[in-house]
Design a protein around this motif. Sequence first.
Motif, short mmCIF file in Angstrom:
data_model
loop_
_atom_site.label_atom_id
_atom_site.label_comp_id
_atom_site.label_asym_id
_atom_site.label_seq_id
_atom_site.Cartn_x
_atom_site.Cartn_y
_atom_site.Cartn_z
N ARG A 13 0.91 0.08 -5.31
CA ARG A 13 -0.54 0.04 -5.17
C ARG A 13 -1.15 -0.59 -6.42
NH1 ARG A 13 -2.73 5.56 -2.89
NH2 ARG A 13 -2.55 6.03 -5.09
N THR A 43 -5.23 1.61 -11.88
CA THR A 43 -4.09 1.94 -11.02
C THR A 43 -3.07 2.76 -11.79
OG1 THR A 43 -2.65 0.06 -11.56
CG2 THR A 43 -4.39 -0.32 -9.90
N VAL A 73 -4.56 -3.95 -3.93
CA VAL A 73 -4.56 -2.92 -2.89
C VAL A 73 -5.81 -2.04 -3.03
CG1 VAL A 73 -3.34 -0.85 -2.07
CG2 VAL A 73 -2.05 -2.94 -2.62
N TYR A 74 -6.11 -1.62 -4.24
CA TYR A 74 -7.32 -0.81 -4.47
C TYR A 74 -8.57 -1.56 -4.02
CZ TYR A 74 -5.19 2.97 -7.23
OH TYR A 74 -4.48 4.07 -7.63
N ASN A 90 -3.69 6.75 1.05
CA ASN A 90 -4.59 5.60 0.98
C ASN A 90 -5.98 5.87 1.54
OD1 ASN A 90 -2.79 3.87 -0.39
ND2 ASN A 90 -1.72 3.49 1.53
N THR A 91 -6.46 7.07 1.34
CA THR A 91 -7.86 7.37 1.64
C THR A 91 -8.60 7.52 0.32
OG1 THR A 91 -7.44 9.75 1.75
CG2 THR A 91 -7.35 8.53 3.83
N SER A 145 0.82 -1.21 0.00
CA SER A 145 0.00 0.00 0.00
C SER A 145 0.85 1.26 0.00
CB SER A 145 -0.98 0.00 1.17
OG SER A 145 -0.30 0.12 2.39
N GLN A 146 2.11 1.13 0.38
CA GLN A 146 3.02 2.28 0.35
C GLN A 146 3.92 2.30 -0.89
OE1 GLN A 146 2.78 4.81 2.54
NE2 GLN A 146 1.05 3.62 3.29
N PHE A 167 -8.93 -1.51 -0.24
CA PHE A 167 -9.37 -0.22 0.32
C PHE A 167 -10.84 0.03 0.03
CE2 PHE A 167 -4.76 0.82 0.58
CZ PHE A 167 -4.72 0.97 1.95
N LEU A 170 -7.97 7.33 -5.05
CA LEU A 170 -7.21 6.76 -3.93
C LEU A 170 -6.00 7.67 -3.74
CD1 LEU A 170 -6.84 4.52 -1.81
CD2 LEU A 170 -5.51 3.27 -3.52
#
Length: 194
Positions: free
Chosen positions: A62, A114, A66-67, A165-166, A58-59, A70, A161
């Motif tokens: 992504r 992405t 990962v998407y 990651n919000t 996630s860092q 979230f 995103l």
Amino acid sequence: MNTAEREIAKLFTSNSLKAIASGNLSSLEKVINNSTLSSNININSIYDIYSSAFDFLSQNYRNEYVYKNFIARKILRGKHSLQTSVLLSEFRVGQNKADLVLLNGCSTCYEIKTEYDSLLRLEDQLQSYIQLFEKVYVVCPKSLQTDVEAIIPHNIGIIILNDNNTLRTIKEAISNNIFDISLMMKSLRKEEYL
């Protein structure tokens, strides 16, 4: 993306999970033995490895997985009830596959793009999805927002995103109530429509 990030991402594939469930721990061993990763991965248990691996991805990488996570965490679990909602992954719609579909009295499609994706097929994908779902969103990074805005029809929403990651809704999807029943029947497997 480097080899280390790809090795971590492979941990979350169905093939890797099946292998681990069968006792083949080679994918875990690759992650543990990789010097780049071992400093970032907690290796006390399989849970710790996966939790640390997801945090690393996630860092640093992504990808679609990962998407999807979230969206599941922040939209499905954050806004809806698990008792009355269903989240489907890779739902077939004609010649396309919707990345995520949320069903809870309203059908909402999430098409993920992405940092690593092309937008070449996006227009065709969205044309399929608006025939089948009440609401359709494109979920993408901020870096693709302008390009996505130039492609999407007026009724498609955009969710970003962010780097932290919000998820932030940039544009709300407009409800659609005209559906293509023949496309719906083609999208369902025989057991589903029976």
